[in-house]
Design a protein around this motif. Structure first.
Motif, PDB file in Angstrom:
ATOM      1  N   VAL A 195     -29.157  11.551  12.151  1.00 17.44           N
ATOM      2  CA  VAL A 195     -28.790  12.962  12.000  1.00 17.44           C
ATOM      3  C   VAL A 195     -29.973  13.750  11.461  1.00 17.44           C
ATOM      4  CG1 VAL A 195     -27.362  14.590  10.718  1.00 17.44           C
ATOM      5  CG2 VAL A 195     -26.366  12.478  11.638  1.00 17.44           C
ATOM      6  N   ASP A 198     -32.584  14.188  14.120  1.00 21.37           N
ATOM      7  CA  ASP A 198     -32.132  15.176  15.107  1.00 21.37           C
ATOM      8  C   ASP A 198     -32.232  16.588  14.548  1.00 21.37           C
ATOM      9  OD1 ASP A 198     -31.658  13.197  16.889  1.00 21.37           O
ATOM     10  OD2 ASP A 198     -29.471  13.153  16.618  1.00 21.37           O
ATOM     11  N   ALA A 199     -31.843  16.747  13.323  1.00 19.90           N
ATOM     12  CA  ALA A 199     -31.892  18.084  12.716  1.00 19.90           C
ATOM     13  C   ALA A 199     -33.330  18.575  12.650  1.00 19.90           C
ATOM     14  CB  ALA A 199     -31.272  18.057  11.322  1.00 19.90           C
ATOM     15  N   LEU A 202     -34.469  19.516  16.051  1.00 21.91           N
ATOM     16  CA  LEU A 202     -33.799  20.751  16.453  1.00 21.91           C
ATOM     17  C   LEU A 202     -34.513  21.958  15.861  1.00 21.91           C
ATOM     18  CD1 LEU A 202     -29.985  21.363  16.553  1.00 21.91           C
ATOM     19  CD2 LEU A 202     -31.501  23.055  15.518  1.00 21.91           C
TER      20      LEU A 202
END
Lengths: 215, 215, 215, 215
Positions: A195, A198-199, A202
């Motif tokens: 996570v 990914d953050a 992003l």
DNA sequence: TATGAATGAGGATTCATTCAT
DNA sequence: TATGAATGAATCCTCATTCAT
């Protein structure tokens, strides 16, 4: 220095360290107001009165932890940011460092937030509050400088660097904070790694100036 | 219902509301442990003992606020998300709603974070904790569904919707939280509006599948 | 007033009285700093916390005693000084009253002195200190007025009345104080009666304008 | 004595003196219970532990001050009372000496009163208490002897000399004490000189056998 | 049902005293 | 002998909770 005196100095430093260690744990778990100095003393293996030889009050002990851990963090962050890297990579490394730092020192974390608490700040000398604030501002400043460099180089969108630094900082804190405060949710620690990656990606995508297709 | 009985019921509801209102204010300002029920009672205009007619303990009063405000939030969020909009626009609206909600009800906020701390709250009935957790999970679920729709439609990158919902949620919380906790920094309230917009757009850009150049 | 409410009010007044009584005893015996509020509560038959429903702090409880006893003293002193008596007799009565008051309320006494203590005064609102000071000034003023009358009538030597009032006041306090503080000396309580009479007569003789021989 | 040993002895005496000096100041200012040995040690320029090389406890240090200053006082009083003077003049001189002694050593004073309070001082060896009591009794005895002489000579009224000595002693203490404890009243320090003179003369007049008119 | 007085456990802080160096 | 760090009992004060009215 005489050996005896030296030994005593060492012992003092050791006590100081053990108190900070114990206090960090308790403050982290319970927050400032609910934290109990009896427990801190017991965990540190010293008498309650001894706490007051090292720190003038509960509030100052608290700030000492913020400050101590902030200094360690700043130092490590600087080590991570070797200057020759491109800005995007610097940000990626800083983010990973931040996350790794949190995973390895989970109790360093919660405590960042608490300086805001009026109940704490009200009891503190202005100078102490300023010291901690300045410390964290310096960390933000490091991020802002990277972003500024990226904006100059044309790899980042043209936003205010300080503002972007705040957004990044905030994202990282928010994810860790949310994870901390919602241990029952589906987002489990085992996945946190992914996570977080990914953050970061992003946000970096969102920060990057889109490369013109074909060029 | 007899008029007298009706009047009494109304009066009770009124007291209940006033207590929640007052407690929200105090819990927000001071945190759970430092909050003082004397002050809550006074602000609510009831006697201290009366608090215990409505709530079994300080902790349950606290949870009642989390729950109450969560319900209001959920209801409003659902109203905002009218189904005919494209996913990207839904997310943008949800984000703006969240931000506006915070700006208009600053004291609804801080309080989200504190449910985590079992040591502070003490022994709460499992059911209460579950209720609050479920409430916030439902809000996250709303976001996740939008993202899932966007992924299906090909406007969002192919990430796990639940994970993305967490990241968004987190970003929003993080920014507000940071702003709350750093009133002295350069990031001033007046700019918060813009910072929040920029952050939302940054994340939406990061979330979006890049459009093919030329098409 | 409803009977129930009345009963409660009475009970409150009773608690107030018992606390003052107990505190007087303990403060008298131990002085302000050494006095222990645990003991006060126990003697008063109330819980420790109850003290704080009636008095905001140790210091305010202390001042309440000074003030309370001072008022009682002033009232009684005024009753004693019926206006038709000659000044010399008034002074004699005031003196005897003072002495008797002390013998009957030994614990009313010591406490007069302690208002001076910086440790106490430092913790008190200026207004409270002023209240007590003014109270005792009024008592001195009563004496000064008698002396002024005597000087006008030619029965007292022509000295400054306020100064003479101080000297009398001082003598009385001094004898009581000395007797209190030297319980082992040859001057025993049984004789104190006579010592006090002798001292009064000595001072009155010293104060009186010598009568011309033969007249 | 070897020079080294001599030097060490001198140094010890110096420390002893400095501790007494510092303790006098602090005890005077704060009273027994509120006095802080940390401050005493610091003012004396020794470590806190060193205090306990010279005095077994706070209470014994306190008593040492009473005793030390009492001895100095007695010695000086004896010097003042040269035997060839008439009793009335001796009393006048003793009184003035007492007053001057107080003005020059204000901190010698307050402390006289506190020995009384067994509850505060705690468990002192009987012998220590007796020592201080005896010391002050000797001073009183000096006064009593003068009065006895005056009574024999017919210049004083025929009262019990010990009792009269107590009254005089008491008056002097009372005036000083009152002045100490009422710094705000109209009786100002600048006037204290005159008040004290007037008080002495008043008492001496009261003590004197009236001279028969015409004889 | 509402009140608010009373409770008493709990916690921060102080400081006289001890003792290893 | 002197030091000063460590101790921990003591104490003021707070406040969630209870309960008689």
């Amino acid at each position: 220095m005489a050996p005896a005196s030296q030994r005593r100095t060492q012992k003092k430093a050791e006590s100081h360290r053990r108190i900070l260690e114990a206090a960090k744990e308790v403050f982290f778990r319970d927050g400032f107001t609910a934290a109990n100095l009896d427990e801190v003393a017991e965990k540190a293996g010293v008498a309650k009165g001894t706490l007051y030889r090292y720190f003038d009050s509960k509030a100052e002990l608290y700030v000492a932890i913020l400050s101590h851990n902030g200094k360690i963090f700043e130092q490590k962050l600087r080590e991570v940011l070797s200057p020759s890297l491109p800005p995007m990579e610097k940000l990626r490394r800083a983010s990973h460092f931040y996350f790794r730092h949190y995973v390895e020192n989970p109790d360093y974390f919660q405590i960042f937030w608490a300086i805001e608490n009026q109940a704490v700040i009200g009891e503190l000398p202005e100078s102490l509050v300023d010291e901690v604030t300045a410390l964290w501002d310096r960390n933000l400043q490091l991020l802002a400088e990277i972003i500024e460099e990226g904006v100059r180089d044309g790899v980042f969108l043209d936003h205010d660097p300080w503002e972007m630094a705040n957004i990044l900082w905030t994202l990282a804190n928010g994810i860790i904070q949310t994870e901390r405060s919602t241990p029952r949710r589906r987002l489990r620690r085992r996945q946190l790694d992914r996570v977080f990656d990914d953050a970061i990606e992003l946000v970096l995508r969102g920060l990057a100036r889109p490369t013109v297709a074909g060029s």
